[in-house]
Scaffold this motif. Sequence first.
Motif, PDB file in Angstrom:
ATOM      1  N   PRO A 175      17.127 -31.284  44.310  1.00 19.76           N
ATOM      2  CA  PRO A 175      17.569 -32.643  43.992  1.00 19.76           C
ATOM      3  C   PRO A 175      18.869 -32.960  44.734  1.00 19.76           C
ATOM      4  CG  PRO A 175      18.094 -31.169  42.183  1.00 19.76           C
ATOM      5  CD  PRO A 175      17.337 -30.363  43.200  1.00 19.76           C
ATOM      6  N   LYS A 176      18.995 -34.211  45.182  1.00 17.28           N
ATOM      7  CA  LYS A 176      20.203 -34.656  45.880  1.00 17.28           C
ATOM      8  C   LYS A 176      20.641 -35.982  45.284  1.00 17.28           C
ATOM      9  CE  LYS A 176      20.413 -31.562  49.211  1.00 17.28           C
ATOM     10  NZ  LYS A 176      21.527 -30.772  49.611  1.00 17.28           N
ATOM     11  N   PHE A 177      21.931 -36.242  45.315  1.00 18.68           N
ATOM     12  CA  PHE A 177      22.470 -37.516  44.867  1.00 18.68           C
ATOM     13  C   PHE A 177      23.351 -38.070  45.959  1.00 18.68           C
ATOM     14  CE2 PHE A 177      25.913 -39.998  42.950  1.00 18.68           C
ATOM     15  CZ  PHE A 177      25.175 -40.981  42.321  1.00 18.68           C
ATOM     16  N   LYS A 178      23.120 -39.323  46.312  1.00 16.89           N
ATOM     17  CA  LYS A 178      23.968 -40.000  47.299  1.00 16.89           C
ATOM     18  C   LYS A 178      24.666 -41.140  46.585  1.00 16.89           C
ATOM     19  CE  LYS A 178      24.038 -42.388  51.683  1.00 16.89           C
ATOM     20  NZ  LYS A 178      23.285 -42.962  52.787  1.00 16.89           N
ATOM     21  N   ALA A 179      25.987 -41.109  46.561  1.00 14.36           N
ATOM     22  CA  ALA A 179      26.769 -42.117  45.852  1.00 14.36           C
ATOM     23  C   ALA A 179      26.647 -43.470  46.540  1.00 14.36           C
ATOM     24  CB  ALA A 179      28.233 -41.693  45.790  1.00 14.36           C
ATOM     25  N   GLY A 180      26.600 -44.535  45.740  1.00 15.43           N
ATOM     26  CA  GLY A 180      26.561 -45.895  46.248  1.00 15.43           C
ATOM     27  C   GLY A 180      27.948 -46.398  46.586  1.00 15.43           C
ATOM     28  N   LYS A 181      28.013 -47.528  47.258  1.00 14.59           N
ATOM     29  CA  LYS A 181      29.279 -48.089  47.716  1.00 14.59           C
ATOM     30  C   LYS A 181      30.227 -48.393  46.555  1.00 14.59           C
ATOM     31  CE  LYS A 181      31.253 -51.708  50.679  1.00 14.59           C
ATOM     32  NZ  LYS A 181      32.546 -51.393  50.235  1.00 14.59           N
ATOM     33  N   VAL A 238      15.125 -42.360  42.560  1.00 11.23           N
ATOM     34  CA  VAL A 238      15.662 -43.305  41.599  1.00 11.23           C
ATOM     35  C   VAL A 238      16.916 -43.912  42.219  1.00 11.23           C
ATOM     36  CG1 VAL A 238      16.647 -43.593  39.286  1.00 11.23           C
ATOM     37  CG2 VAL A 238      14.796 -41.960  39.660  1.00 11.23           C
ATOM     38  N   ALA A 239      16.882 -45.227  42.471  1.00 11.93           N
ATOM     39  CA  ALA A 239      18.013 -45.924  43.076  1.00 11.93           C
ATOM     40  C   ALA A 239      18.659 -46.835  42.044  1.00 11.93           C
ATOM     41  CB  ALA A 239      17.547 -46.731  44.274  1.00 11.93           C
ATOM     42  N   LEU A 240      19.928 -46.606  41.778  1.00 16.24           N
ATOM     43  CA  LEU A 240      20.702 -47.440  40.869  1.00 16.24           C
ATOM     44  C   LEU A 240      21.721 -48.191  41.728  1.00 16.24           C
ATOM     45  CD1 LEU A 240      21.296 -44.766  38.086  1.00 16.24           C
ATOM     46  CD2 LEU A 240      19.571 -46.560  38.121  1.00 16.24           C
ATOM     47  N   THR A 241      21.454 -49.454  41.998  1.00 20.24           N
ATOM     48  CA  THR A 241      22.280 -50.245  42.902  1.00 20.24           C
ATOM     49  C   THR A 241      23.747 -50.179  42.497  1.00 20.24           C
ATOM     50  OG1 THR A 241      20.428 -51.726  43.261  1.00 20.24           O
ATOM     51  CG2 THR A 241      22.589 -52.541  43.903  1.00 20.24           C
ATOM     52  N   GLY A 242      24.604 -49.846  43.451  1.00 18.89           N
ATOM     53  CA  GLY A 242      26.032 -49.736  43.221  1.00 18.89           C
ATOM     54  C   GLY A 242      26.465 -48.372  42.727  1.00 18.89           C
ATOM     55  N   PHE A 243      25.566 -47.642  42.097  1.00 16.26           N
ATOM     56  CA  PHE A 243      25.918 -46.321  41.564  1.00 16.26           C
ATOM     57  C   PHE A 243      25.506 -45.222  42.520  1.00 16.26           C
ATOM     58  CE2 PHE A 243      25.156 -42.563  38.867  1.00 16.26           C
ATOM     59  CZ  PHE A 243      26.438 -42.408  38.365  1.00 16.26           C
ATOM     60  N   GLY A 244      24.215 -45.195  42.893  1.00 14.36           N
ATOM     61  CA  GLY A 244      23.755 -44.168  43.809  1.00 14.36           C
ATOM     62  C   GLY A 244      22.259 -43.954  43.729  1.00 14.36           C
ATOM     63  N   THR A 245      21.784 -42.984  44.503  1.00 12.61           N
ATOM     64  CA  THR A 245      20.359 -42.697  44.592  1.00 12.61           C
ATOM     65  C   THR A 245      20.116 -41.209  44.372  1.00 12.61           C
ATOM     66  OG1 THR A 245      20.107 -44.483  46.188  1.00 12.61           O
ATOM     67  CG2 THR A 245      18.328 -42.879  46.083  1.00 12.61           C
ATOM     68  N   PHE A 246      19.183 -40.926  43.477  1.00 19.68           N
ATOM     69  CA  PHE A 246      18.710 -39.558  43.257  1.00 19.68           C
ATOM     70  C   PHE A 246      17.421 -39.397  44.050  1.00 19.68           C
ATOM     71  CE2 PHE A 246      20.967 -40.768  39.406  1.00 19.68           C
ATOM     72  CZ  PHE A 246      21.736 -39.654  39.118  1.00 19.68           C
ATOM     73  N   GLU A 299      10.475 -38.582  37.840  1.00 19.32           N
ATOM     74  CA  GLU A 299      10.328 -39.297  39.107  1.00 19.32           C
ATOM     75  C   GLU A 299      10.557 -38.362  40.294  1.00 19.32           C
ATOM     76  OE1 GLU A 299       9.367 -42.394  41.593  1.00 19.32           O
ATOM     77  OE2 GLU A 299       9.109 -42.239  39.436  1.00 19.32           O
ATOM     78  N   LEU A 300      11.582 -37.526  40.235  1.00 27.27           N
ATOM     79  CA  LEU A 300      11.862 -36.596  41.335  1.00 27.27           C
ATOM     80  C   LEU A 300      10.772 -35.543  41.451  1.00 27.27           C
ATOM     81  CD1 LEU A 300      15.722 -36.017  41.084  1.00 27.27           C
ATOM     82  CD2 LEU A 300      14.471 -37.685  42.446  1.00 27.27           C
TER      83      LEU A 300
END
Length: 91
Positions: A77-83, A42-50, A35-36
């Motif tokens: 590649p970047k990862f942003k942590a979810g709430k 790739v968004a995993l709700t609550g976990f984060g987004t790649f 996907e990247l």
Amino acid sequence: MNKTELIAAIAEQSGLTKAEATRALQAFECAVIDELAGGGEVALTGFGTFRAVKVEARNGRNPKTGETILLPAHTAPKFKAGKALKDAVNP
């Protein structure tokens, strides 16, 4: 935790065998990479987004010689942590 320990934890928590957990983790990795590489995210709700971000070319410095060098533009590649992940790490 390394990859082997992660596979063992996945197997224990999910009731899968280690071989099944290994295949599941590899499938997840491949899906995210594909996907990247295609420019998506790739968004995993609550976990984060790649996501893949473009990094512009810039000047850098060779730490050994001090010489200025040009670092080429690339995609990283970047990862942003979810709430929910942030809240779990910072109680």
